[in-house]
Motif scaffolding. Structure first.
Motif, short mmCIF file in Angstrom:
data_model
loop_
_atom_site.label_atom_id
_atom_site.label_comp_id
_atom_site.label_asym_id
_atom_site.label_seq_id
_atom_site.Cartn_x
_atom_site.Cartn_y
_atom_site.Cartn_z
N LEU A 104 0.86 -1.18 0.00
CA LEU A 104 0.00 0.00 0.00
C LEU A 104 0.89 1.24 0.00
O LEU A 104 1.47 1.61 1.03
CB LEU A 104 -0.92 -0.01 1.22
N ILE A 148 -4.07 4.87 2.98
CA ILE A 148 -3.70 3.52 3.42
C ILE A 148 -4.75 2.98 4.39
O ILE A 148 -5.18 1.82 4.28
CB ILE A 148 -2.30 3.53 4.09
N ILE A 152 -6.95 -0.42 3.82
CA ILE A 152 -6.96 -1.53 4.77
C ILE A 152 -8.40 -1.92 5.10
O ILE A 152 -8.74 -3.11 5.16
CB ILE A 152 -6.18 -1.16 6.06
N THR A 190 1.77 -5.00 3.30
CA THR A 190 2.66 -4.01 3.91
C THR A 190 2.29 -2.63 3.38
O THR A 190 1.45 -2.50 2.49
CB THR A 190 4.14 -4.33 3.62
N ASP A 191 2.88 -1.60 3.94
CA ASP A 191 2.57 -0.24 3.53
C ASP A 191 3.83 0.61 3.57
O ASP A 191 4.90 0.13 3.97
CB ASP A 191 1.49 0.37 4.43
N GLY A 217 3.52 4.01 4.81
CA GLY A 217 3.04 5.22 5.49
C GLY A 217 4.07 5.84 6.41
O GLY A 217 4.89 5.15 7.02
N ILE A 262 -2.14 3.14 11.52
CA ILE A 262 -2.20 2.10 10.50
C ILE A 262 -2.23 0.71 11.15
O ILE A 262 -3.00 -0.17 10.75
CB ILE A 262 -1.01 2.22 9.53
N GLY A 264 3.89 -3.49 8.83
CA GLY A 264 4.01 -2.08 8.50
C GLY A 264 5.40 -1.75 8.00
O GLY A 264 6.39 -2.36 8.42
N HIS A 299 8.06 1.62 6.21
CA HIS A 299 8.27 3.04 5.91
C HIS A 299 9.68 3.25 5.35
O HIS A 299 10.64 3.34 6.10
CB HIS A 299 8.08 3.89 7.17
#
Length: 367
Positions: A68, A75, A79, A94-95, A97, A103, A119, A121
């Motif tokens: 994402l 995001i 979800i 996964t993302d 953000g 999240i 998660g 980043h």
């Protein structure tokens, strides 16, 4: 068996992740989803993705790994949509953000037990945006936060790190709380202060004086990050509001203490204030990429001639080196001026410096 990856959001970050995956895993099928159909078409045309998604839920159902790649608010919405979507057993989501606690809460509520949510980043960026600016080496040697908690399964995490191996990033495992504290302190809070300093300047006009012209030197440098995208930063600071409110309270107390020192004329304490700041700042590593993307500037003394810019950029461009920004900081008639060239990374800056020095230019850094 071929792995299918869905990247939802084909901006600079999503596109660059796709490029990096392709560089390390030629057998992976990459599906791209974006609200803008023209962006998906461009992604296919540039071979960033293999195919565009008919819809987000349909492609998510077919994917083994879902990335994402959007702002935090988007995001969170995706979800929730995944919570209504049938996913493959063992799917990894996964993302990218910029904050993690909200999240993670959303993922726990909608996805717990339905997939492996990790998660992420990646701490990298560029002056450019969009899938057209995507490049596989955007994340090279940059920090890539992955959210690892006590109950985190190791196999999905290893699978994700392997998929992202083409980023050549430094993976850094933290909890959501620690992540948000880190980025709040070294990224989000400085953005607030930089923007506040710009407002402070604007709200203090001096009649007959062009403050913008006078602020083009050091003030411009320390407030540089205030030129970032306001929509993205509104989303970011709201999602990390609690940490930022605590930091603002601490900052207010610190400024009150500094104000008192000035009122008292306390020279030793004021000197100590500057001395400690200098010592800590001088201890920053010069050759390392930090958790927040930096600027890679090269300063050049240039003569006052009409063809100066084209000559300098010609030398740099002729060597295949990309510039992200050009600025004449100081140019006065009949004397040397200063040109600032900004590059995507330190290696390109150093190559450009070597070329220009060979051509007789005096160059210097301001790290």
């Amino acid at each position: 068996m071929q792995t299918t990856v869905l990247i939802a959001g084909l901006g600079l970050i999503g596109g660059s992740i796709a490029e990096s995956i392709r560089s390390a895993h030629s057998d992976v099928k990459i599906i791209g989803f974006d609200q803008n159909k023209k962006t998906m078409e461009e992604g296919i045309r540039r071979h960033v993705i293999d195919e565009s998604a008919e819809s987000f839920p349909k492609s998510a159902s077919a994917a083994d790994i879902i990335i994402l790649a959007a702002p935090v608010s988007a995001i969170i919405a995706m979800i929730e949509e995944l919570g209504r979507t049938e996913l493959k057993p063992g799917t990894i989501v996964t993302d990218v953000g910029s904050t993690k606690r909200l999240i993670k809460l959303q993922a726990d509520y909608y996805l717990k037990g339905r997939c492996h949510f990790i998660g992420g980043h990646p701490m990298a960026g560029s002056h450019k945006s969009g899938v057209s600016a995507a490049r596989a080496n955007l994340f090279e040697n940059a920090y890539y936060f992955l959210i690892a908690e006590k109950d985190q399964e190791s196999a999905p995490m290893q699978k994700l790190e392997n998929l992202l191996s083409g980023t050549h990033a430094k993976f850094f495992r933290v909890t959501p709380e620690i992540h948000d504290q880190i980025v709040g302190l070294i990224s989000h809070f400085p953005h607030l202060i930089a923007s506040a300093l710009v407002h402070h300047l604007e709200n203090h006009p001096i009649q007959g004086i062009n403050l913008r012209l006078l602020a083009a030197g050091g003030f411009r440098d320390i407030t540089r990050i205030a030129s970032s995208d306001p929509t993205m930063w509104t989303d970011t600071v709201i999602s990390n509001r609690d940490d930022l409110l605590d930091l603002l309270d601490e900052w207010t107390r610190s400024m009150e203490q500094l104000k008192n020192l000035l009122m008292e004329g306390n020279r030793p304490s004021i000197h100590d204030f500057f001395r400690k700041a200098k010592l800590f700042r001088d201890g920053f590593p010069k050759k390392e990429k930090g958790a927040i993307p930096g600027y890679y500037d090269l300063f050049i003394d240039v003569p006052d001639k009409p063809d100066t810019i084209s000559t300098v950029t010609g030398y740099v461009g002729g060597a295949g080196i990309n510039l992200t920004n050009i600025e004449i900081i100081e140019a006065r008639e009949n004397i040397m001026g200063v040109m600032r060239l900004t590059f995507q990374d330190a290696d390109q800056r150093d190559k450009a410096r070597a070329i220009l020095q060979q051509k007789g230019y005096h160059t210097y850094l301001n790290d």
